[in-house]
Design an enzyme around this catalytic site. Sequence first.
Site, PDB file in Angstrom:
ATOM      1  N   TYR A  58       0.817  -1.209   0.000  1.00  0.00           N
ATOM      2  CA  TYR A  58       0.000   0.000   0.000  1.00  0.00           C
ATOM      3  C   TYR A  58       0.858   1.270   0.000  1.00  0.00           C
ATOM      4  O   TYR A  58       0.329   2.373  -0.154  1.00  0.00           O
ATOM      5  CB  TYR A  58      -0.928   0.040   1.216  1.00  0.00           C
ATOM      6  CG  TYR A  58      -1.898  -1.115   1.340  1.00  0.00           C
ATOM      7  CD1 TYR A  58      -2.154  -1.970   0.266  1.00  0.00           C
ATOM      8  CD2 TYR A  58      -2.572  -1.344   2.535  1.00  0.00           C
ATOM      9  CE1 TYR A  58      -3.040  -3.033   0.394  1.00  0.00           C
ATOM     10  CE2 TYR A  58      -3.466  -2.401   2.671  1.00  0.00           C
ATOM     11  CZ  TYR A  58      -3.690  -3.247   1.595  1.00  0.00           C
ATOM     12  OH  TYR A  58      -4.567  -4.296   1.733  1.00  0.00           O
ATOM     13  N   HIS A 120       0.522 -11.768   0.714  1.00  0.00           N
ATOM     14  CA  HIS A 120      -0.515 -10.909   0.139  1.00  0.00           C
ATOM     15  C   HIS A 120      -1.318 -11.608  -0.958  1.00  0.00           C
ATOM     16  O   HIS A 120      -2.543 -11.479  -1.022  1.00  0.00           O
ATOM     17  CB  HIS A 120       0.110  -9.620  -0.393  1.00  0.00           C
ATOM     18  CG  HIS A 120      -0.812  -8.453  -0.383  1.00  0.00           C
ATOM     19  ND1 HIS A 120      -0.385  -7.156  -0.279  1.00  0.00           N
ATOM     20  CD2 HIS A 120      -2.167  -8.369  -0.466  1.00  0.00           C
ATOM     21  CE1 HIS A 120      -1.433  -6.334  -0.296  1.00  0.00           C
ATOM     22  NE2 HIS A 120      -2.515  -7.052  -0.422  1.00  0.00           N
ATOM     23  N   ILE A 242     -12.745  -5.498   7.472  1.00  0.00           N
ATOM     24  CA  ILE A 242     -11.839  -4.342   7.500  1.00  0.00           C
ATOM     25  C   ILE A 242     -12.335  -3.265   6.532  1.00  0.00           C
ATOM     26  O   ILE A 242     -11.722  -2.981   5.513  1.00  0.00           O
ATOM     27  CB  ILE A 242     -10.387  -4.747   7.183  1.00  0.00           C
ATOM     28  CG1 ILE A 242     -10.320  -5.727   6.005  1.00  0.00           C
ATOM     29  CG2 ILE A 242      -9.720  -5.352   8.402  1.00  0.00           C
ATOM     30  CD1 ILE A 242      -8.910  -5.980   5.511  1.00  0.00           C
ATOM     31  N   LYS A 244     -12.932   0.254   4.864  1.00  0.00           N
ATOM     32  CA  LYS A 244     -12.059   1.419   4.742  1.00  0.00           C
ATOM     33  C   LYS A 244     -12.915   2.679   4.674  1.00  0.00           C
ATOM     34  O   LYS A 244     -13.883   2.725   3.913  1.00  0.00           O
ATOM     35  CB  LYS A 244     -11.222   1.307   3.464  1.00  0.00           C
ATOM     36  CG  LYS A 244     -10.449   2.573   3.130  1.00  0.00           C
ATOM     37  CD  LYS A 244     -10.052   2.603   1.668  1.00  0.00           C
ATOM     38  CE  LYS A 244      -9.747   4.020   1.229  1.00  0.00           C
ATOM     39  NZ  LYS A 244      -9.498   4.107  -0.227  1.00  0.00           N
ATOM     40  N   VAL A 246     -12.080   7.118   5.069  1.00  0.00           N
ATOM     41  CA  VAL A 246     -11.187   8.209   5.466  1.00  0.00           C
ATOM     42  C   VAL A 246     -11.947   9.267   6.263  1.00  0.00           C
ATOM     43  O   VAL A 246     -11.352  10.222   6.741  1.00  0.00           O
ATOM     44  CB  VAL A 246     -10.527   8.864   4.233  1.00  0.00           C
ATOM     45  CG1 VAL A 246      -9.686   7.848   3.471  1.00  0.00           C
ATOM     46  CG2 VAL A 246     -11.571   9.490   3.306  1.00  0.00           C
ATOM     47  N   ARG A 250     -17.940   8.322   9.283  1.00  0.00           N
ATOM     48  CA  ARG A 250     -18.227   7.015   8.695  1.00  0.00           C
ATOM     49  C   ARG A 250     -17.445   5.915   9.395  1.00  0.00           C
ATOM     50  O   ARG A 250     -17.924   4.785   9.525  1.00  0.00           O
ATOM     51  CB  ARG A 250     -17.918   7.032   7.196  1.00  0.00           C
ATOM     52  CG  ARG A 250     -18.830   6.107   6.414  1.00  0.00           C
ATOM     53  CD  ARG A 250     -18.854   6.433   4.943  1.00  0.00           C
ATOM     54  NE  ARG A 250     -19.432   7.725   4.641  1.00  0.00           N
ATOM     55  CZ  ARG A 250     -19.030   8.512   3.643  1.00  0.00           C
ATOM     56  NH1 ARG A 250     -18.040   8.135   2.869  1.00  0.00           N
ATOM     57  NH2 ARG A 250     -19.619   9.663   3.435  1.00  0.00           N
ATOM     58  N   ASN A 254     -19.194   2.582  10.972  1.00  0.00           N
ATOM     59  CA  ASN A 254     -18.753   1.232  10.635  1.00  0.00           C
ATOM     60  C   ASN A 254     -18.442   0.398  11.877  1.00  0.00           C
ATOM     61  O   ASN A 254     -18.348  -0.836  11.782  1.00  0.00           O
ATOM     62  CB  ASN A 254     -17.529   1.281   9.718  1.00  0.00           C
ATOM     63  CG  ASN A 254     -17.862   1.784   8.328  1.00  0.00           C
ATOM     64  OD1 ASN A 254     -19.028   1.868   7.938  1.00  0.00           O
ATOM     65  ND2 ASN A 254     -16.844   2.135   7.561  1.00  0.00           N
TER      66      ASN A 254
END
Length: 289
Positions: A58, A120, A242, A244, A246, A250, A254
């Site tokens: 990432y 991964h 998980i 996501k 930003v 929110r 979650n």
Amino acid sequence: MTNTPAKTFHTPLVTLNDGHLIPQIGLGVLRIDDEGVVPVVESALEAGYRHIDGAAGYNNEAGVGRALAATGYNTGEQRKSLWLTTKLRDSQQGYDSALKAFDDSLAKLQVDYVDMYMIHWPTPFDWRSGETWKAFTKLREEGRVKTLGVCNFLPEHLERLHEETGEWPAIDQIELHPTWQQREVVAFCKAHGIAVEAYSPMARGADLNAGDGTIERIAAAHGVTPAQVILRWHIENGTIIIPKSVHADRQRQNLDLFGFVLEPAEHAAIDALDGPTRAGHDPLTFTYA
């Protein structure tokens, strides 16, 4: 006039096959740049997240590390309260290269250990997971990694890893959402004591409108958001998630999944949304970083 402090949420813990406990809800940090990830991780920790899911691929491990250092979650008792995951770049699979890559990740994250280290992608066209796993077990023996996991492994990859190493991973992190439920993979994992962790749990938002308004109707019935309905469905399935985001508001939504329960018919209606199309990449052909 006093300011009411924001509610801090606490999520259930899932027991893994190695005995470790992982918070069932974590924060994903894919596609957030190294500078931008700092306030995202900081706001998540403030909201009550105690599980951060990152990866070398990432390209934001250093930013995650700066956020952990700034908030004190990189050392001491606060570090012990946090589950921190990172993943090996596919290009660095192999024994020596994995050990070197891990040292680099640890330095960027500014921690002494990670809670989980993951392969991964299986890259079956360039299979090195057996050798990589031997490096992972060395890191575990040294106490620098607690739990070993994989991402995107299909049953054939899990079986091959088991044949070569004698171990099943603690977790298989896969693309999983209402329109792509991967039931065969999930069933295999459950049969072998492997916890299932969902990335893209809402298909990057696409599943919010799935089923001609099915999700919206269920959300309206409970006075919650469509996202909360989908995430609650995952929680009731026992899946680690998980999501996501930003945005701090929110992020809090979650985590706020425990004030309502789906009716059996509602849960079944979401089950019925399963479809033939993944939102992400094919584990048989894809390599990441």
